[in-house]
Design an enzyme around this catalytic site. Structure first.
Site, PDB file in Angstrom:
ATOM      1  N   VAL A  58       0.714  -1.139  -0.020  1.00 40.83           N
ATOM      2  CA  VAL A  58       0.180   0.020   0.038  1.00 40.83           C
ATOM      3  C   VAL A  58       1.092   1.183  -0.173  1.00 40.83           C
ATOM      4  O   VAL A  58       1.633   1.429   0.896  1.00 40.83           O
ATOM      5  CB  VAL A  58      -0.832   0.222   1.169  1.00 40.83           C
ATOM      6  N   ASP A 112      -8.563  12.761  -0.575  1.00 40.25           N
ATOM      7  CA  ASP A 112      -7.807  13.850  -0.065  1.00 40.25           C
ATOM      8  C   ASP A 112      -7.492  13.423   1.312  1.00 40.25           C
ATOM      9  O   ASP A 112      -8.483  14.004   2.037  1.00 40.25           O
ATOM     10  CB  ASP A 112      -8.715  15.015  -0.662  1.00 40.25           C
ATOM     11  N   ASN A 139       4.132   7.661   2.453  1.00 34.16           N
ATOM     12  CA  ASN A 139       4.763   8.470   1.681  1.00 34.16           C
ATOM     13  C   ASN A 139       4.100   9.760   1.514  1.00 34.16           C
ATOM     14  O   ASN A 139       4.811  10.914   1.478  1.00 34.16           O
ATOM     15  CB  ASN A 139       5.180   7.956   0.221  1.00 34.16           C
ATOM     16  N   TYR A 206       6.056  22.046   9.240  1.00 33.79           N
ATOM     17  CA  TYR A 206       6.618  20.933   8.348  1.00 33.79           C
ATOM     18  C   TYR A 206       7.559  20.108   9.047  1.00 33.79           C
ATOM     19  O   TYR A 206       7.562  18.928   9.264  1.00 33.79           O
ATOM     20  CB  TYR A 206       7.028  21.249   7.080  1.00 33.79           C
ATOM     21  N   SER A 241      11.836  16.747  -7.316  1.00 35.47           N
ATOM     22  CA  SER A 241      10.003  16.554  -7.222  1.00 35.47           C
ATOM     23  C   SER A 241       9.181  17.791  -7.462  1.00 35.47           C
ATOM     24  O   SER A 241       9.921  18.935  -7.115  1.00 35.47           O
ATOM     25  CB  SER A 241       9.764  15.667  -6.192  1.00 35.47           C
TER      26      SER A 241
HETATM   27  N1  NAP Z   1      11.335  15.980  -2.438  1.00 34.63           N
HETATM   28  C1  NAP Z   1      11.829  16.057  -1.529  1.00 34.63           C
HETATM   29  O1  NAP Z   1      12.766  17.082  -1.469  1.00 34.63           O
HETATM   30  C2  NAP Z   1      11.559  15.727  -0.161  1.00 34.63           C
HETATM   31  C3  NAP Z   1      12.676  15.536   1.147  1.00 34.63           C
HETATM   32  C4  NAP Z   1      12.288  15.185   2.202  1.00 34.63           C
HETATM   33  C5  NAP Z   1      11.168  14.365   2.389  1.00 34.63           C
HETATM   34  N2  NAP Z   1      10.254  14.395   1.514  1.00 34.63           N
HETATM   35  C6  NAP Z   1       8.937  13.639   1.645  1.00 34.63           C
HETATM   36  O2  NAP Z   1       8.828  12.602   0.678  1.00 34.63           O
HETATM   37  C7  NAP Z   1       7.325  12.454   0.615  1.00 34.63           C
HETATM   38  C8  NAP Z   1       7.136  12.588  -0.860  1.00 34.63           C
HETATM   39  O3  NAP Z   1       7.402  13.809  -1.406  1.00 34.63           O
HETATM   40  P1  NAP Z   1       7.463  14.141  -2.943  1.00 34.63           P
HETATM   41  O4  NAP Z   1       8.500  15.276  -3.042  1.00 34.63           O
HETATM   42  O5  NAP Z   1       7.638  12.971  -3.805  1.00 34.63           O
HETATM   43  O6  NAP Z   1       6.019  14.910  -3.134  1.00 34.63           O
HETATM   44  P2  NAP Z   1       5.377  15.163  -4.679  1.00 34.63           P
HETATM   45  O7  NAP Z   1       6.069  14.903  -5.871  1.00 34.63           O
HETATM   46  O8  NAP Z   1       4.652  16.593  -4.367  1.00 34.63           O
HETATM   47  O9  NAP Z   1       4.175  14.074  -4.668  1.00 34.63           O
HETATM   48  C9  NAP Z   1       3.358  14.165  -3.653  1.00 34.63           C
HETATM   49  C10 NAP Z   1       2.065  12.875  -3.727  1.00 34.63           C
HETATM   50  O10 NAP Z   1       1.250  13.070  -2.845  1.00 34.63           O
HETATM   51  C11 NAP Z   1      -0.021  13.129  -3.371  1.00 34.63           C
HETATM   52  N3  NAP Z   1      -0.983  14.122  -2.394  1.00 34.63           N
HETATM   53  C12 NAP Z   1      -0.582  15.368  -2.163  1.00 34.63           C
HETATM   54  N4  NAP Z   1      -1.611  15.683  -1.364  1.00 34.63           N
HETATM   55  C13 NAP Z   1      -2.111  14.774  -1.186  1.00 34.63           C
HETATM   56  C14 NAP Z   1      -3.394  14.779  -0.275  1.00 34.63           C
HETATM   57  N5  NAP Z   1      -3.899  15.856   0.402  1.00 34.63           N
HETATM   58  N6  NAP Z   1      -4.292  13.456  -0.166  1.00 34.63           N
HETATM   59  C15 NAP Z   1      -3.538  12.501  -0.887  1.00 34.63           C
HETATM   60  N7  NAP Z   1      -2.520  12.536  -1.724  1.00 34.63           N
HETATM   61  C16 NAP Z   1      -1.941  13.608  -1.875  1.00 34.63           C
HETATM   62  C17 NAP Z   1       0.114  13.760  -4.781  1.00 34.63           C
HETATM   63  O11 NAP Z   1      -0.766  13.427  -5.586  1.00 34.63           O
HETATM   64  P3  NAP Z   1      -2.113  14.250  -5.927  1.00 34.63           P
HETATM   65  O12 NAP Z   1      -1.806  15.437  -6.070  1.00 34.63           O
HETATM   66  O13 NAP Z   1      -2.701  13.636  -7.033  1.00 34.63           O
HETATM   67  O14 NAP Z   1      -3.020  14.007  -4.817  1.00 34.63           O
HETATM   68  C18 NAP Z   1       1.438  13.032  -5.106  1.00 34.63           C
HETATM   69  O15 NAP Z   1       1.209  11.598  -5.348  1.00 34.63           O
HETATM   70  C19 NAP Z   1       6.614  13.615   1.414  1.00 34.63           C
HETATM   71  O16 NAP Z   1       6.114  13.284   2.639  1.00 34.63           O
HETATM   72  C20 NAP Z   1       7.624  14.671   1.676  1.00 34.63           C
HETATM   73  O17 NAP Z   1       7.644  15.352   2.868  1.00 34.63           O
HETATM   74  C21 NAP Z   1      10.383  14.618   0.206  1.00 34.63           C
END
Ligand code: NAP
EC number: 1.1.1.330
Length: 328
Positions: A58, A112, A139, A206, A241
């Site tokens: 999941v 959501d 995630n 955050y 991302s």
């Molecule tokens: N990227 C980084 O630099 C980084 C660094 C440290 C930690 N992280 C962590 O890694 C994780 C993933 O980050 P990412 O960078 O891959 O983010 P991302 O590219 O923005 O992707 C976020 C994902 O979550 C979904 N999402 C967003 N809001 C949502 C909501 N309210 N309900 C359900 N789904 C939702 C989005 O799809 P939809 O828009 O279709 O809902 C998308 O699939 C997060 O927990 C983030 O804090 C990221």
């Protein structure tokens, strides 16, 4: 009465100093070598330990960035996938692609998490049903559009950050864990962040939410370990991302593909002192180790440097916003 030191006292002091100094240097060297071994050599636990091919994974936040990459790499290893995020069209397209490419089963749920609806969690529980869920990837995450002082941060944004990052993670885990306990096996990965490792001014909500997840995940790991369930918090610095808004990879910024590959290869490999925290990407692990051992994770200097860094990012983001507004 005056204390007098003769040559014997001085010799004894020198010998003690040499022993303690030597022991300290040896200790530091050992810590460094242990970290180098963990970062560059030690393999993680095999995924097959947590469930056979054909069991389910999941993944929340499955339609973009890191979550989407988890979905593809787990499907390639033969796991069926239940994908959850907001946008049904993206989920449907990814599901079809996964089934065609990897001959696995998929299901998806558009939810959501910011809404925090009981009926959505009932839907998740129903979909999980009697499925053999061996892996949960917590995630989904919400962050700021740009670093912003807490006092001027929108209340809804603060609420969404806590609801999506903390509440949703706990509620989804609650739905998945009973089955894992019954089967006496399972893997739970939760996305942390360097913002949870060191207090991060201008991303305060955050930062706090990720620190919450770090403590929660470590506590859960300890509770579930006797049930055969492995729980890791995945620590990460920047990854390219939509959320990070970084497009170009560098030595310290991998793309989701490289990051997830590293993560799935380092399960249960710990570099820092905090229980259950994995920093899978090598350059992130070096940074985290240096922060912890040389600078001090929550030290005043580190927090202040972090503040300066995020104030600078805010200044640049505001200028970019201004330039874009002028173009329209
Ligand atoms: N990227 C980084 O630099 C980084 C660094 C440290 C930690 N992280 C962590 O890694 C994780 C993933 O980050 P990412 O960078 O891959 O983010 P991302 O590219 O923005 O992707 C976020 C994902 O979550 C979904 N999402 C967003 N809001 C949502 C909501 N309210 N309900 C359900 N789904 C939702 C989005 O799809 P939809 O828009 O279709 O809902 C998308 O699939 C997060 O927990 C983030 O804090 C990221």
């Amino acid at each position: 009465m005056a204390v007098s030191f003769d040559a014997n006292h001085v010799r004894l002091a020198k010998t003690l100093l040499a022993y303690f100094g030597g022991a300290f240097v040896l200790y530091c060297l050992l810590r460094l070598l242990t970290a180098i071994f963990a970062i560059f050599i030690q393999p993680g636990k095999s995924l097959s330990k947590f469930g056979p091919k054909g069991s389910w994974a999941v993944v929340t936040g499955a339609s973009d960035g890191i979550g989407k990459e988890f979905v593809y790499q787990l499907a390639a290893k033969g796991f069926n996938i239940l994908l959850i995020s907001r946008t049904a069209s993206k989920l449907e397209e990814i599901s079809k692609d996964l089934e065609a490419k990897y001959k696995i089963q998929t299901e998806y749920l558009p939810i959501d998490f910011a809404q925090n609806l009981d009926e959505d969690y009932k839907k998740i529980a129903t979909r999980i049903g009697v499925k053999d869920v061996s892996i949960l990837v917590n995630n989904v995450g919400k962050s700021y559009d740009m670093p912003t002082q807490f006092l001027i941060t929108d209340e809804t944004l603060i609420q969404d950050i806590i609801t999506v990052n903390c509440t949703a993670t706990l509620r989804v885990t609650k739905a998945v864990v009973p089955g894992m306990v019954a089967r006496k096996r399972g893997l739970i990965l939760t996305m942390g962040s360097f913002a949870g490792l060191t207090p991060t001014p201008l991303l305060a909500a955050y930062s706090g939410s990720k620190a919450f997840l770090t403590s929660w995940s470590a506590a859960l790991a300890c509770e579930l370990q006797p049930h055969g369930i492995h729980v890791d918090l995945i620590q990460s610095y920047l990854v390219t991302s939509a959320m990070s808004k970084v497009r170009r990879t560098s030595l310290t910024i991998p793309n989701p593909k490289a990051f997830v590959k590293a993560t799935l290869g380092k399960i249960g490999v710990y570099v820092g002192n905090t229980a259950g925290v994995v920093t899978p990407y090598w350059s992130h692990a070096v940074m985290a180790w240096a922060l912890e051992n040389l600078a001090g994770l929550g030290s005043a200097t580190v927090v202040k440097t972090n503040k300066t860094m995020h104030e600078d990012i805010r200044r640049r983001s505001l200028k970019k916003q201004e330039r874009e507004a002028k173009k329209q």
